[in-house]
Design a protein around this motif. Structure first.
Motif, short mmCIF file in Angstrom:
data_model
loop_
_atom_site.label_atom_id
_atom_site.label_comp_id
_atom_site.label_asym_id
_atom_site.label_seq_id
_atom_site.Cartn_x
_atom_site.Cartn_y
_atom_site.Cartn_z
N ILE A 157 -54.21 63.56 32.37
CA ILE A 157 -55.04 62.30 32.51
C ILE A 157 -55.92 62.64 31.67
CG2 ILE A 157 -56.33 60.83 33.95
CD1 ILE A 157 -54.51 62.03 36.07
N GLN A 158 -55.95 61.76 30.36
CA GLN A 158 -56.90 61.73 29.40
C GLN A 158 -58.01 60.76 29.62
OE1 GLN A 158 -55.05 62.63 25.22
NE2 GLN A 158 -53.26 61.66 26.49
N GLN A 159 -58.99 60.88 28.82
CA GLN A 159 -60.31 60.06 29.00
C GLN A 159 -60.88 60.08 30.40
OE1 GLN A 159 -61.63 58.61 26.38
NE2 GLN A 159 -60.09 59.60 24.96
N CYS A 160 -60.59 61.16 31.00
CA CYS A 160 -61.09 61.24 32.48
C CYS A 160 -62.08 62.49 32.57
CB CYS A 160 -59.89 61.46 33.29
SG CYS A 160 -59.99 61.61 35.01
N GLU A 161 -63.30 62.05 32.49
CA GLU A 161 -64.42 63.47 32.55
C GLU A 161 -64.70 63.85 34.11
OE1 GLU A 161 -67.93 62.55 30.34
OE2 GLU A 161 -68.99 64.45 31.25
N VAL A 162 -64.75 64.62 34.44
CA VAL A 162 -65.26 65.19 35.68
C VAL A 162 -66.78 65.25 35.83
CG1 VAL A 162 -65.19 67.08 37.43
CG2 VAL A 162 -63.08 66.52 36.28
N THR A 163 -67.20 64.56 36.90
CA THR A 163 -68.75 64.49 36.79
C THR A 163 -69.33 65.15 38.10
OG1 THR A 163 -68.53 62.15 37.92
CG2 THR A 163 -68.68 62.30 35.60
N GLY A 221 -62.15 68.25 46.17
CA GLY A 221 -61.95 67.15 45.42
C GLY A 221 -62.75 66.95 44.35
N VAL A 222 -62.82 66.23 43.32
CA VAL A 222 -63.61 65.92 42.19
C VAL A 222 -64.11 64.42 41.84
CG1 VAL A 222 -62.91 67.94 40.82
CG2 VAL A 222 -61.70 65.79 40.41
N ALA A 276 -69.56 74.29 35.91
CA ALA A 276 -69.62 75.24 37.41
C ALA A 276 -71.03 74.90 37.96
CB ALA A 276 -69.73 76.58 36.92
N ALA A 277 -71.94 74.58 37.24
CA ALA A 277 -73.01 74.08 37.84
C ALA A 277 -72.98 72.90 38.65
CB ALA A 277 -74.17 73.72 36.92
N MET A 278 -72.06 71.99 38.59
CA MET A 278 -71.53 71.17 39.52
C MET A 278 -71.15 71.58 40.81
SD MET A 278 -69.05 68.50 37.15
CE MET A 278 -69.86 68.04 35.49
N ALA A 279 -70.76 72.91 41.10
CA ALA A 279 -70.56 73.24 42.42
C ALA A 279 -71.35 74.37 42.77
CB ALA A 279 -68.98 74.11 42.04
N GLY A 280 -72.86 74.32 42.13
CA GLY A 280 -73.72 75.37 42.49
C GLY A 280 -73.60 76.68 41.84
N LEU A 281 -72.85 76.69 40.97
CA LEU A 281 -72.49 78.11 40.23
C LEU A 281 -73.44 78.42 39.12
CD1 LEU A 281 -69.01 78.16 41.19
CD2 LEU A 281 -69.66 80.34 40.06
N ARG A 282 -73.74 79.63 39.13
CA ARG A 282 -74.73 79.98 37.65
C ARG A 282 -73.93 80.97 37.17
NH1 ARG A 282 -79.94 82.46 36.48
NH2 ARG A 282 -80.21 81.76 34.35
N LEU A 283 -73.32 80.66 36.04
CA LEU A 283 -72.43 81.88 35.35
C LEU A 283 -73.07 82.56 34.43
CD1 LEU A 283 -69.35 79.29 34.35
CD2 LEU A 283 -69.50 81.11 36.34
N PRO A 284 -72.52 83.62 34.00
CA PRO A 284 -73.09 84.82 33.00
C PRO A 284 -72.66 84.37 31.53
CG PRO A 284 -71.24 85.72 34.15
CD PRO A 284 -71.50 84.47 34.83
N ILE A 285 -72.87 82.91 31.34
CA ILE A 285 -72.30 82.53 30.17
C ILE A 285 -73.31 81.85 29.18
CG2 ILE A 285 -70.73 80.34 29.20
CD1 ILE A 285 -68.64 82.28 30.43
#
Ligand SMILES: Cc1cc2nc3c(=O)[nH]c(=O)nc-3n(C[C@H](O)[C@H](O)[C@H](O)COP(=O)(O)OP(=O)(O)OC[C@H]3O[C@@H](n4cnc5c(N)ncnc54)[C@H](O)[C@@H]3O)c2cc1C
Length: 416
Positions: A201-207, A218-219, A243-252
């Motif tokens: 599914i294109q043109q479908c941004e997860v927000t 879900g998303v 990842a921040a949308m799920a409360g994760l802070r990544l070492p990236i």
């Protein structure tokens, strides 16, 4: 439709009017078993192996732009298995084996070309380091040949062997390394995943990512909410933000890496050549363009464009080695957002949220990793167990201090 020589001939005779769209364009369903965020190489390969290796069917890949529009379709296309450290060695070795069967597996010409990669070295110390790397590659079951200066001269006669600043002492030759056509890899996986029922599914941004009671449900997307039992984040340079949308802070950290392409030239560079003293790598595409790149821009950024000082730095490194390319005109460049970890190695793991998985941190090496990453990530999502070759790519290695630092440069993202 299966592709074959006969099919090409038949279509040619029919005026090429019988080709079908390569994948469907479905509307998103309200719910899936597995939602993959990101339609780059890693997301598409993950979907394909979930369907093929684990027999799973109710899967969607959600892509905010178009398939192959990210780094997978715009990189310098180098494929190799010349790593040093346990963890990386077995993973990239597995990935290279998948590359070697990929075209037959996908029934798609990804133009995988094992033309050989040669890493040049310029000092006695570097020769020792490359000899050790070569031995690690052979121990892993891959191929490596240490070339002396004359060996290099026979294979790469166009290099400048007289320059004294970075004299060429020799090179580590990896015959099974090479290149592949970048966007064909995305299209090949997309077509094969679609054929196995995956919705692309294109043109479908997860927000947003929906979580209830510590479990993903879900998303949220620009095309509505989609429920899912499992959600996989595979968004390369955007990993930190998603990842921040799920409360994760990544070492990236996200940094920009540029690639450059010249006008088409007659065949002159037969291998992939890398320069051991500066950061420079080059090959020639099948269309004749010289494809080359170098270092990251040395600051974190989400701007998908490079800066001119880095362009100059890369061209300087190239001209030091092979002055003849100074005559070629650069046609275009691309700045891609790279997901850099502090040790330069990737992450394939579960997260603290039940049913939420992450695959990221591919740094400079994510194209060659596409088959291996898709295979290992699919295994993790389907079975909830780590796949052996990728078992060391855990998120908690940064907390535990068990880094996979191939470059030995310490925990500084922009040096890997
Ligand atoms: C200039 C350059 C040269 C490189 N050269 C090499 C090389 O020679 N060899 C090598 O091995 N590696 C190379 N790499 C690295 C490699 O290209 C990347 O590591 C790899 O492509 C990243 O994984 P991907 O293909 O899944 O990423 P991408 O193709 O970038 O896919 C990620 C996708 O996620 C989508 N996305 C992001 N956010 C969202 C959202 N919220 N919702 C939905 N979709 C979203 C993006 O639109 C994108 O399509 C290079 C990279 C660059 C930039």
């Amino acid at each position: 439709m299966r592709y074959s020589g006969l099919q090409v001939l038949a279509q040619g005779l029919m005026g090429n009017r019988g080709w079908k769209p390569v994948w469907r364009d479905p509307e998103p369903k309200p719910a899936y078993d597995i939602v993959i965020i990101g339609g780059g190489g890693h997301g598409l390969a993950t979907a394909y192996y979930l369907a093929k290796e684990h027999g799973l069917g109710n899967i969607a890949v959600l892509e905010k732009g178009y398939l192959g529009g990210g780094n997978v379709g715009r990189n310098t296309t180098i494929v190799r298995a010349n790593y040093n450290l346990p963890g990386n060695s077995e993973f990239y070795s597995h990935s290279l084996k998948l590359w070697e069967g990929l075209e037959a597996d996908l029934n798609y010409n990804v133009m995988h070309s094992q033309r050989g990669v040669i890493n040049l070295f310029h000092s006695d110390g570097q020769r020792d380091a490359y000899a050790r790397r070569g031995n690690a590659m052979i121990n892993q079951g891959d191929d490596a040949i240490l070339l002396d200066r004359e060996g290099c001269r026979r294979m790469l006669p166009y290099l400048d062997y007289d320059q004294t600043r970075f004299p060429i002492y020799g090179g580590l030759y990896h015959p099974r390394g090479g290149t592949a056509r970048h966007d064909a890899v995305a299209w090949g996986y997309a077509r094969a995943a679609d054929q196995r029922g995956v919705d692309l599914i294109q043109q479908c941004e997860v927000t947003g990512i929906d979580i209830a009671g510590g479990k993903v449900t879900g998303v949220q997307t620009t095309r509505g909410a989609i429920r899912a039992a499992k959600v996989a984040i595979v968004v390369a340079g955007r990993s930190g933000q998603v990842a921040a949308m799920a409360g994760l802070r990544l070492p990236i950290e996200s940094h920009i890496l540029q690639a450059f392409v010249t006008e088409g030239l007659k065949p002159c560079i037969d291998h992939v050549v890398t320069y051991g003293m500066g950061h420079f790598y080059i090959s020639q595409s099948d269309k004749g363009g010289l494809v080359f790149g170098g270092d990251l821009d040395f600051y974190a950024s989400y701007a998908a464009r490079g800066n001119l000082p880095m362009a100059e730095h890369v061209m300087e490194a190239g001209l030091t080695l092979m002055p003849m390319i100074g005559k070629a005109r650069v046609l275009r460049s691309w700045g891609g957002i790279m997901d850099m970890t502090p040790d330069g190695s990737p992450i394939i793991d579960k997260t603290h949220v039940d049913g939420l998985y992450i695959d990221c941190g591919w740094c400079y090496g994510g194209f060659k990793a596409v088959p291996g990453s898709g295979f290992s990530f699919a295994h993790l999502i389907a079975t909830d167990r780590h796949h052996d070759p990728a078992a060391r790519f855990r998120l908690d290695r940064f907390r535990r201090g068990v880094l996979l630092d191939e470059e030995g440069t310490g925990s500084q993202h922009n040096l890997h």
